[in-house]
Design an enzyme around this catalytic site. Structure first.
Site, PDB file in Angstrom:
ATOM      1  N   SER A 182       0.787  -1.218   0.000  1.00  0.00           N
ATOM      2  CA  SER A 182       0.000   0.000   0.000  1.00  0.00           C
ATOM      3  C   SER A 182       0.826   1.277   0.000  1.00  0.00           C
ATOM      4  O   SER A 182       0.368   2.311  -0.496  1.00  0.00           O
ATOM      5  CB  SER A 182      -0.943   0.018   1.212  1.00  0.00           C
ATOM      6  OG  SER A 182      -0.222  -0.091   2.419  1.00  0.00           O
ATOM      7  N   HIS A 210      -5.375  -3.684  -2.387  1.00  0.00           N
ATOM      8  CA  HIS A 210      -4.977  -2.745  -3.441  1.00  0.00           C
ATOM      9  C   HIS A 210      -4.763  -3.447  -4.783  1.00  0.00           C
ATOM     10  O   HIS A 210      -4.238  -2.834  -5.715  1.00  0.00           O
ATOM     11  CB  HIS A 210      -3.710  -2.006  -3.028  1.00  0.00           C
ATOM     12  CG  HIS A 210      -3.882  -1.133  -1.830  1.00  0.00           C
ATOM     13  ND1 HIS A 210      -4.248   0.187  -1.904  1.00  0.00           N
ATOM     14  CD2 HIS A 210      -3.756  -1.409  -0.501  1.00  0.00           C
ATOM     15  CE1 HIS A 210      -4.332   0.693  -0.687  1.00  0.00           C
ATOM     16  NE2 HIS A 210      -4.041  -0.263   0.181  1.00  0.00           N
ATOM     17  N   LYS A 241     -12.145   0.320  -1.542  1.00  0.00           N
ATOM     18  CA  LYS A 241     -11.262   0.904  -2.555  1.00  0.00           C
ATOM     19  C   LYS A 241     -11.923   0.806  -3.931  1.00  0.00           C
ATOM     20  O   LYS A 241     -12.762   1.620  -4.266  1.00  0.00           O
ATOM     21  CB  LYS A 241      -9.894   0.254  -2.477  1.00  0.00           C
ATOM     22  CG  LYS A 241      -9.234   0.529  -1.113  1.00  0.00           C
ATOM     23  CD  LYS A 241      -7.940  -0.163  -0.924  1.00  0.00           C
ATOM     24  CE  LYS A 241      -7.281   0.247   0.383  1.00  0.00           C
ATOM     25  NZ  LYS A 241      -8.060  -0.105   1.601  1.00  0.00           N
TER      26      LYS A 241
END
Length: 389
Positions: A182, A210, A241
């Protein structure tokens, strides 16, 4: 000694505020978008994990409103008891099909997912082996378990093998790694991790918070990117996300999912994902399946930004992801540059120790599929002016 003594003696945040360089808790006054209004001014958003830019899509908002109207504001209980909606099961079914795993269990947050998965699976006599730059939630999941945690230097496969080699053959072993790290934006060496896992009889878990919507076929993540979907035993991910919502999940075999559902305290004793969050995550997943070109656009815009940094000779950490960290080295310089960028109209995230090594502080920039090359150019011009001042 009073347990609050540490609180009274803590002055670091106040020191940064007095110096005028405190970088946190800037208040948004608009939607989470490519351009935002923050504390009265327009900012180009280069500090969000809204990778596919879905938070403002009309169909996303409509799905949330409909779920709110149909189911109300919350579930008022855990999934284990009264908190399971038909929509939760629908989301889990479609996500399992998308990720090509037998089963899914969803958690209320991504952080809670790592707590719940690792603490349920790693017991007395077991070992969990972690990259030193894994997310904080992985570390806390290891602490919550009854097993022993071992770490290896970031991306050091020789270090990983050294740790695996000293574990007793009969002990349970789980290797846990971020898929996309990240802070640095680099991708785990999953082929070598899977090879070592097979050699030493370990299982592999990838935190793809991610990676989902960013890498792999149609955004299926890090394992798909390397063609190792059958080699990775567990995917962990988040809805906050690329899926524009809130919550998290574990994708694994039906047997592993069933065990975690009936053993994980953070799952059993926590309220279920609220209806609107569930509906938004489901709608976002359907958009990703319908519009895989969003993943390619994100990749293209990220490559465009990296090329812009190189052209302006601004030092960055190279990667193939939408996370592009810029070196600022020292803490005070990092905070001052973040402030100047904010005042100049660009929002980025300062990364300080312990998230980085001392002397290697960063400004973490991240990109969205909804950005334009014009906005990236404008932001890069501002960054060049500030960083080279």
């Amino acid at each position: 000694m009073d347990i609050f003594t540490k609180c009274y003696e803590y002055t670091l945040a106040d020191d940064f505020k007095k110096a005028g360089i405190y970088p946190y808790f800037h208040a948004l006054q608009s939607r989470q978008d490519k351009e935002v209004i923050m504390e009265g001014g327009r900012k180009i958003m280069l500090g969000s994990n809204n990778y596919l830019g879905l938070t403002t899509r009309p169909e996303i908002i409509e799905a949330g409103i409909k779920a709110f109207e149909q189911y109300g504001s919350g579930c008022s209980g855990s999934r284990f008891l009264n908190g399971t909606l038909e929509m939760h099961l629908e989301l889990e079914k479609e996500l399992a099909e998308f990720l090509r795993k037998d089963g899914i269990v969803t958690f209320s947050t991504g952080f809670q997912s790592n707590l719940g998965i690792i603490s349920a699976l790693v017991g007395h006599g077991d070992y969990v082996i972690c990259d030193q730059e894994n997310h904080a939630s992985i570390y806390d999941g290891c602490r919550l378990s009854y097993g022993r945690m071992l770490t290896y230097p970031h991306a050091d496969m020789q270090g990983l093998e050294m740790q695996l080699a000293k574990i007793p053959d009969k002990a349970g072993k789980l290797i846990v790694t971020d898929g996309v790290f990240s802070m640095g934006g680099d991708i785990a060496n999953l082929p070598e991790i899977c090879r070592l896992a097979k050699k030493y009889g370990a299982r592999v878990m990838v935190d793809d918070a991610h990676g989902l919507g960013v890498l792999g076929e149609g955004g299926r993540g890090t394992a798909s990117y390397f063609g190792l979907e059958d080699e990775v035993d567990i995917y962990m991910g988040t809805f906050s996300k690329s899926l524009a919502s809130l919550g998290g999940y574990m994708a694994a075999s039906k047997e592993v999912v069933n065990y975690v559902m009936h053993s994980s305290r953070p799952y059993i004793f926590c309220a279920a994902i609220p209806p609107a969050n569930c509906a938004v995550a489901l709608q976002a997943l359907r958009i990703i399946k319908k519009e895989p070109e969003l993943v390619q656009r994100l990749s293209d815009l990220s490559a465009y930004a990296r090329a812009g940094f190189r052209k302006k000779e601004i030092p960055i950490i190279e990667s193939k992801t939408p996370i592009i960290p810029v070196y600022t080295y020292e803490v005070e310089n990092t905070l001052r540059k973040a402030k100047e960028l904010f005042e100049g109209g660009v929002y980025v995230n300062p990364v300080l120790p312990p998230a980085t090594q001392p002397g290697n502080c960063l400004l973490r920039t991240s990109y969205m599929a909804s950005l334009t090359t014009d906005l990236i150019d404008e932001a890069l011009d501002i960054m060049e002016k500030v960083l080279k001042a």
